[in-house]
Every structure is written in structure tokens, then in C-alpha cells.
Design an enzyme around this catalytic site. Structure first.
Site, PDB file in Angstrom:
ATOM      1  N   LYS A  73     -11.930  -6.753  -5.755  1.00  0.00           N
ATOM      2  CA  LYS A  73     -13.328  -6.832  -5.284  1.00  0.00           C
ATOM      3  C   LYS A  73     -14.328  -6.633  -6.428  1.00  0.00           C
ATOM      4  O   LYS A  73     -15.049  -5.633  -6.487  1.00  0.00           O
ATOM      5  CB  LYS A  73     -13.594  -5.788  -4.198  1.00  0.00           C
ATOM      6  CG  LYS A  73     -12.663  -5.896  -2.991  1.00  0.00           C
ATOM      7  CD  LYS A  73     -13.030  -4.874  -1.934  1.00  0.00           C
ATOM      8  CE  LYS A  73     -12.120  -4.908  -0.738  1.00  0.00           C
ATOM      9  NZ  LYS A  73     -10.782  -4.327  -0.983  1.00  0.00           N
ATOM     10  N   THR A  94     -15.761  -3.534   6.220  1.00  0.00           N
ATOM     11  CA  THR A  94     -15.659  -3.168   7.645  1.00  0.00           C
ATOM     12  C   THR A  94     -15.832  -1.664   7.869  1.00  0.00           C
ATOM     13  O   THR A  94     -15.926  -1.224   9.004  1.00  0.00           O
ATOM     14  CB  THR A  94     -14.302  -3.611   8.215  1.00  0.00           C
ATOM     15  OG1 THR A  94     -13.274  -3.186   7.320  1.00  0.00           O
ATOM     16  CG2 THR A  94     -14.248  -5.105   8.386  1.00  0.00           C
ATOM     17  N   LYS A 112      -0.223  -8.544  -1.523  1.00  0.00           N
ATOM     18  CA  LYS A 112      -1.558  -8.054  -1.894  1.00  0.00           C
ATOM     19  C   LYS A 112      -1.437  -6.781  -2.726  1.00  0.00           C
ATOM     20  O   LYS A 112      -0.890  -5.781  -2.268  1.00  0.00           O
ATOM     21  CB  LYS A 112      -2.395  -7.778  -0.645  1.00  0.00           C
ATOM     22  CG  LYS A 112      -3.807  -7.297  -0.977  1.00  0.00           C
ATOM     23  CD  LYS A 112      -4.674  -7.220   0.270  1.00  0.00           C
ATOM     24  CE  LYS A 112      -4.679  -5.880   0.930  1.00  0.00           C
ATOM     25  NZ  LYS A 112      -5.351  -4.823   0.148  1.00  0.00           N
ATOM     26  N   ASP A 114      -6.459  -7.699  -5.167  1.00  0.00           N
ATOM     27  CA  ASP A 114      -7.599  -7.283  -4.340  1.00  0.00           C
ATOM     28  C   ASP A 114      -8.430  -6.242  -5.084  1.00  0.00           C
ATOM     29  O   ASP A 114      -8.341  -5.052  -4.806  1.00  0.00           O
ATOM     30  CB  ASP A 114      -7.024  -6.718  -3.020  1.00  0.00           C
ATOM     31  CG  ASP A 114      -8.091  -6.271  -2.042  1.00  0.00           C
ATOM     32  OD1 ASP A 114      -9.261  -6.657  -2.203  1.00  0.00           O
ATOM     33  OD2 ASP A 114      -7.737  -5.543  -1.091  1.00  0.00           O
ATOM     34  N   TYR A 153     -17.520  -6.558  -8.729  1.00  0.00           N
ATOM     35  CA  TYR A 153     -18.959  -6.450  -8.500  1.00  0.00           C
ATOM     36  C   TYR A 153     -19.592  -5.991  -9.800  1.00  0.00           C
ATOM     37  O   TYR A 153     -19.402  -4.847 -10.221  1.00  0.00           O
ATOM     38  CB  TYR A 153     -19.238  -5.430  -7.382  1.00  0.00           C
ATOM     39  CG  TYR A 153     -20.698  -5.293  -7.011  1.00  0.00           C
ATOM     40  CD1 TYR A 153     -21.168  -5.843  -5.827  1.00  0.00           C
ATOM     41  CD2 TYR A 153     -21.589  -4.625  -7.832  1.00  0.00           C
ATOM     42  CE1 TYR A 153     -22.507  -5.727  -5.473  1.00  0.00           C
ATOM     43  CE2 TYR A 153     -22.938  -4.511  -7.489  1.00  0.00           C
ATOM     44  CZ  TYR A 153     -23.384  -5.055  -6.310  1.00  0.00           C
ATOM     45  OH  TYR A 153     -24.705  -4.944  -5.961  1.00  0.00           O
ATOM     46  N   ASP A 154     -20.328  -6.897 -10.459  1.00  0.00           N
ATOM     47  CA  ASP A 154     -20.983  -6.535 -11.718  1.00  0.00           C
ATOM     48  C   ASP A 154     -21.988  -7.626 -12.059  1.00  0.00           C
ATOM     49  O   ASP A 154     -22.249  -8.504 -11.229  1.00  0.00           O
ATOM     50  CB  ASP A 154     -19.921  -6.357 -12.831  1.00  0.00           C
ATOM     51  CG  ASP A 154     -20.345  -5.312 -13.862  1.00  0.00           C
ATOM     52  OD1 ASP A 154     -21.486  -5.405 -14.354  1.00  0.00           O
ATOM     53  OD2 ASP A 154     -19.548  -4.408 -14.169  1.00  0.00           O
ATOM     54  N   ILE A 155     -22.526  -7.607 -13.260  1.00  0.00           N
ATOM     55  CA  ILE A 155     -23.447  -8.679 -13.647  1.00  0.00           C
ATOM     56  C   ILE A 155     -22.630  -9.956 -13.857  1.00  0.00           C
ATOM     57  O   ILE A 155     -21.415  -9.893 -14.116  1.00  0.00           O
ATOM     58  CB  ILE A 155     -24.260  -8.310 -14.912  1.00  0.00           C
ATOM     59  CG1 ILE A 155     -23.347  -8.029 -16.107  1.00  0.00           C
ATOM     60  CG2 ILE A 155     -25.162  -7.108 -14.640  1.00  0.00           C
ATOM     61  CD1 ILE A 155     -24.090  -7.869 -17.429  1.00  0.00           C
ATOM     62  N   ARG A 159       0.819  -1.780   7.200  1.00  0.00           N
ATOM     63  CA  ARG A 159       1.645  -0.778   7.890  1.00  0.00           C
ATOM     64  C   ARG A 159       2.670  -1.317   8.877  1.00  0.00           C
ATOM     65  O   ARG A 159       3.814  -0.834   8.874  1.00  0.00           O
ATOM     66  CB  ARG A 159       0.740   0.274   8.548  1.00  0.00           C
ATOM     67  CG  ARG A 159       0.225   1.272   7.525  1.00  0.00           C
ATOM     68  CD  ARG A 159      -0.935   2.060   8.035  1.00  0.00           C
ATOM     69  NE  ARG A 159      -2.142   1.244   8.096  1.00  0.00           N
ATOM     70  CZ  ARG A 159      -3.346   1.709   8.418  1.00  0.00           C
ATOM     71  NH1 ARG A 159      -3.495   2.981   8.720  1.00  0.00           N
ATOM     72  NH2 ARG A 159      -4.395   0.920   8.432  1.00  0.00           N
ATOM     73  N   ASP A 168       0.804  -1.224   0.000  1.00  0.00           N
ATOM     74  CA  ASP A 168       0.000   0.000   0.000  1.00  0.00           C
ATOM     75  C   ASP A 168       0.833   1.268   0.000  1.00  0.00           C
ATOM     76  O   ASP A 168       0.327   2.344   0.339  1.00  0.00           O
ATOM     77  CB  ASP A 168      -0.913   0.024   1.240  1.00  0.00           C
ATOM     78  CG  ASP A 168      -2.026  -1.004   1.165  1.00  0.00           C
ATOM     79  OD1 ASP A 168      -2.413  -1.370   0.040  1.00  0.00           O
ATOM     80  OD2 ASP A 168      -2.501  -1.433   2.231  1.00  0.00           O
TER      81      ASP A 168
END
Ligand code: C5P
Length: 227
Positions: free
Chosen positions: A61, A118, A30, A59, A63-65, A208, A8
């Protein structure tokens, strides 16, 4: 239990510099939205070039049809990553379609589902899903298990109960880990290695504490010695 280091840092160069320091260890890396959108597949290839044994968790995530998710899953697979994730709230049919599409390949990445983000509090969660977080997260975990996924992203504190309602073999990957009680930063509920073990977590994600450590390599070695 396996260690997944969250890459990150703000730039590609800084991420690669960190990876160089920890290149000798059997770890997962990741790669998130920011670096993938900015640095693309060349970044994945650069990580594998540093150590071909690294396992990569992308990572994104999804989200779609259903069909669009399955198309994306196939493209992700072609990148040569070892794990990626989707939102369980995309629905059981979407998850089944993804798994069906990947099943025609001899070797496929692990596929995890995100249950409840979260960052939601109960009120905001209810305005989206019309249900409380705990019971909806359980439902999402069950549906992703039934759809044939390999596991879920969840809090370390939910890991054991998710395995109870699905299967001991259904993997859990947990962010919010402070291996030896390091500073929580903006994480609300953090767990250490002892708790993660008690909860039978399969993958701990640590960002971190590792990249801000004076000696990231020594900390990775210390974490691995405790898994
Ligand atoms: O630095 P830290 O160890 O807190 O990093 C945790 C990583 O896990 C970050 O990449 C963060 O975006 C991710 N994550 C999280 N909580 C979630 C899902 C993902 O902290 N619920």
C-alpha cells in the site's frame, strides 16, 4: 475468479510450511507488511523457489509523493512480483506517475489501488477525507481507473458497482471472504464464494479459513473447484 492466499502466519517458517502444503495449486500468495519488512526479498524468492508458477501479490500500500512512489514501484517490479498496490488517496498524479514509470518495461506487475480502508468508520473517515465513505471510495475508484491502474482493493459488496462506474475489465480484489461461510473472526462484513461471483470479483483473498483449516490443501482444492 482467482484465489489469493494471505500469508499472515506469525513466522516465516510457518508461512513457508503452509505454502509447502498448497504448492501444487494455481494460486496467488499475498505477502504483507509484516513478513516483507521482516523477511524481505529472500521470502519472495523462497516462495518462487517452492513453485515458480506462484503469483505473488505484494501488499505494501504505497503512499508518498509521486516520484518516490514511482521509484518504489520500480524496485518492487525488480523483485519479480506479479501485483502490488498503492493508496488511491496519494492522488491521481502519483498513480499516473507510477504507471508512466512502469510503462517503459515490457512486462510489469498489475497495480491496484486501495480506495477506503475498511477499518474506518464514517466519523473517522470524514475527519480525514471530509466526505462519506461510499462516495469517496467511488471517486478513488474512478481516479485510479483514469490513472491507468489495473483495479482496486475493495469489499466484495462493492465490486459490481465499481465495475459499473469504471469498466468491466477493471479488476477487483476483495478481502473479507469466507468461502463457505466460515468464522468471520474480526471481519465486519464477509462474503462467500457465491456472493463474490455474483459481484464479478476477480481475486478473492482468503487467510484464516485456509491457514486454520485442518487440511489447508483440501480446502484450497475445494475453493478452486468452485471458482
Ligand atoms: O484472515 P482473513 O481472510 O480475514 O485475511 C484477510 C487478509 O486481507 C488479511 O491479510 C488482511 O490484512 C487483508 N485485508 C483485509 N481488509 C482490508 C484490506 C486487507 O482484511 N480492507
Amino acid at each position: 475468479m482467482e484465489l489469493c492466499v494471505a500469508l499472515d502466519l506469525p513466522t516465516k517458517e510457518q508461512n513457508l510450511e503452509l505454502v509447502e502444503k498448497i504448492k501444487g495449486y494455481p494460486i496467488w500468495l499475498k505477502v504483507g507488511f509484516r513478513s516483507y519488512i521482516r523477511d524481505g526479498k529472500e521470502f519472495i524468492h523462497a516462495l518462487k523457489a517452492i513453485n515458480p508458477e506462484f503469483k505473488i501479490f505484494l501488499d505494501l500500500k504505497l503512499y508518498d509523493i509521486p516520484n518516490t512512489m514511482a521509484d518504489a514501484a520500480e524496485s518492487i517490479m525488480a523483485l519479480g512480483v506479479d501485483m502490488f498496490n498503492v493508496h488511491a488517496s496519494a492522488g491521481k498524479i502519483a498513480m499516473q506517475t507510477v504507471m508512466q514509470r512502469l510503462s517503459s518495461y515490457e512486462k510489469r506487475p498489475l497495480v491496484l489501488a486501495v480506495t477506503a480502508l475498511t477499518s474506518f468508520d464514517e466519523e473517522e473517515f470524514r475527519s480525514v477525507y471530509n466526505q462519506d465513505i461510499a462516495s469517496k471510495a467511488d471517486q478513488f475508484a474512478k481516479e485510479s481507473y483514469e490513472a491507468g491502474l489495473d483495479g482496486v482493493v475493495c469489499s466484495a459488496f462493492e465490486s459490481a458497482s465499481i465495475k459499473t462506474i469504471t469498466s468491466a475489465n477493471f479488476a477487483t480484489l476483495t478481502p473479507g471472504i469466507r468461502p463457505f461461510g466460515e468464522d468471520a473472526g474480526d471481519q465486519k462484513r464477509v462474503a462467500d464464494i457465491v456472493m463474490a461471483k455474483k459481484q464479478r470479483v476477480d481475486f478473492i483473498v482468503v487467510g484464516r479459513p485456509i491457514y486454520t483449516a485442518a487440511d489447508p490443501s483440501a480446502l484450497v482444492a475445494k475453493i478452486l473447484s468452485q471458482l
